[in-house]
Design an enzyme around this catalytic site. Structure first.
Site, PDB file in Angstrom:
ATOM      1  CB  SER A   1     -12.176   9.157   1.596  1.00  0.00           C
ATOM      2  OG  SER A   1     -12.102  10.455   1.113  1.00  0.00           O
ATOM      3  CG  ASP A   2     -16.721   4.425   3.959  1.00  0.00           C
ATOM      4  OD1 ASP A   2     -15.918   3.588   4.423  1.00  0.00           O
ATOM      5  OD2 ASP A   2     -17.711   4.816   4.584  1.00  0.00           O
ATOM      6  CG  ASP A   3     -12.797   1.358   4.165  1.00  0.00           C
ATOM      7  OD1 ASP A   3     -11.655   1.819   4.073  1.00  0.00           O
ATOM      8  OD2 ASP A   3     -13.483   1.436   5.193  1.00  0.00           O
TER       9      ASP A   3
ATOM     10  CG  ASP B   1      -9.322  -1.287   5.564  1.00  0.00           C
ATOM     11  OD1 ASP B   1      -9.630  -0.156   5.105  1.00  0.00           O
ATOM     12  OD2 ASP B   1      -9.051  -2.244   4.828  1.00  0.00           O
TER      13      ASP B   1
ATOM     14  CB  CYS C   1      -0.938   0.005   1.190  1.00  0.00           C
ATOM     15  SG  CYS C   1      -2.259  -1.186   1.008  1.00  0.00           S
TER      16      CYS C   1
ATOM     17  CB  THR D   1      -3.526 -11.874 -16.721  1.00  0.00           C
ATOM     18  OG1 THR D   1      -4.257 -12.725 -15.848  1.00  0.00           O
ATOM     19  CG2 THR D   1      -2.060 -11.945 -16.370  1.00  0.00           C
TER      20      THR D   1
END
Lengths: 68, 341
Positions: free
Chosen positions: B44-46, B221, B13, B135
């Site tokens: 700005s939530d998860d 989180d 991250c 991919t």
């Protein structure tokens, strides 16, 4: 005093270069970096090793000097 | 075996775009709305939250990044635990996932297989399934998941909703960004690396489950924007001030020393630049102690806000984990965050 060129490198490489240089030249080193994280991290490293640190800026590059 | 971390410039991250740059771009992008969308990117939530109309909500998230460890299976586990965490941070149950993989054509395909198996391992542990993916050939490897989960509409947690007098619990240690940075150049102790990997591969499922029946006022989180960055989002969207007691913040042993010696990822400085105008630090907090609070976390813990009574029950269910009360919610003061010793 040993001079190190860490231009164009990102962390943690410049800190490792400072560490190696300080082994060869324990009284002080000078290291050139070109980004804020490297400037801050190298300064922190040299201070934590007990050196007096000064930083000189010129056109987007920083020359960090650490002396005993 | 090739060292995965030697192939990438930033990891985990800590590779997130700086919050300042992201903020400046998103502020010029209009919000899109539709019926049923309860949560978009405005707070700005998860994850996004969509009302299914039957008492349930659908929660959707996506997260991927370059490796922070050399072992491909472990990298897959961490990337998956990190992506699944956004669903837990909203109080939901992950159900469906899809792989996102960027992979250099010069690397052995066995490495890609191990990464995917690591991801699958954690998705299985979460009780969800992987049912597809995409991919891309890329110069640096990257992996993650898009995840869909569900929750009862009245049980969803948002990052807003802090109440004055609440305490905030953090469920994992901080310091993994610093340890990952130092371990790239073999400067971190084996025990710190082991501790960081154990933390990053732990699902936030147990923390979510331990909250069952409790009155959680807000949750999120901790990931790339650091402990202070994510607390700032909670404080800002709730219009409160959060007072963090530094000595209560659980940390990986050795991380503070590494911060002192300058093993901070670049993201820590981006975080500091963006967040520090909203933080007042007690003069007793040392520079490296500030630094570790700005350290970008990969697959970090949940931050849960609740009253003290609920917090005691929660902590009794989380014995033998690092979960601790780290902060209190106060009336909105001059700054969004205050850090005291």
């Amino acid at each position: 005093m040993k001079s190190v060129d860490a231009m164009g490198l990102s962390c943690p490489e410049p800190v490792i270069m400072a560490k190696r240089a300080l082994k060869d030249s324990p009284d002080g080193i000078e290291i050139k970096v070109d980004n804020v994280a490297s400037r801050e991290n190298v300064s922190r490293y040299l201070e934590a090793m007990g050196l007096k640190v000064s930083v000189e800026e010129r056109r987007g590059e920083w020359r960090i000097t650490g002396r005993r | 075996m090739v060292r995965l971390t030697s192939l990438v410039r930033t990891s985990g991250c800590a590779a997130k775009l700086s919050p300042k740059d992201l903020d400046s771009v998103l502020s010029d992008i209009p919000l899109m709305r539709c019926d049923g969308l309860l949560e978009g990117f405005e707070h700005s939530d998860d994850a996004l939250v969509y009302d299914m109309g039957d008492g349930r909500v659908l929660i959707e998230t996506v997260d991927f990044f370059p490796p922070m460890v050399d072992d491909p299976f472990t990298f897959g586990q961490i990337a998956a635990a990190n992506a699944l965490s956004d669903i837990y941070a909203m109080g939901g149950d992950p159900k469906l996932a899809m792989n996102l993989m960027c992979f250099p054509h010069c690397l052995e395909l066995a490495i890609m297989k191990e990464i995917l198996l690591g991801g699958m391992d954690k998705v299985r542990e979460a009780g969800a399934v992987i049912a597809g993916g995409h991919t891309i050939s890329d110069s640096e490897p990257k992996y993650g998941l898009s995840v869909t989960g569900f929750a009862k509409k009245n049980e969803v947690w948002y990052n807003r909703g802090l109440k004055e007098g609440d305490v905030i619990i953090l469920t994992k240690k901080i310091g993994v960004g610093v340890v990952n940075t130092a371990s790239k150049v073999d400067e971190a102790d084996e025990s710190s690396i082991k501790d960081a990997i154990a933390s990053m591969t732990t699902l936030n499922k147990r923390a979510r489950d331990a909250s069952r029946g409790l009155d959680i006022h807000a949750a999120t989180d901790v990931t790339g924007f650091s402990l202070l960055g994510h607390l700032r989002e909670m404080a800002k969207s709730s219009e409160k001030t959060v007072e963090i007691s530094y000595h209560l913040v659980p940390q990986i042993d050795g991380a503070l020393e590494l911060a002192k010696f300058g093993f901070l990822p670049e993201g820590a400085y981006n975080n500091r630049e963006f967040i520090s105008p909203d933080v007042s630090f007690s003069p007793d907090i040392k520079r490296e102690e500030e630094d570790i609070l700005f350290d970008p976390q990969t697959s970090g813990g949940l931050l849960l806000s609740m009253d003290r009574e609920n917090a005691e029950i929660f902590l009794s269910r989380m014995k033998d984990t690092p979960a601790s009360i780290i902060a209190e919610v106060k009336e909105k003061g001059e700054k969004l965050l205050a850090v005291i010793p």
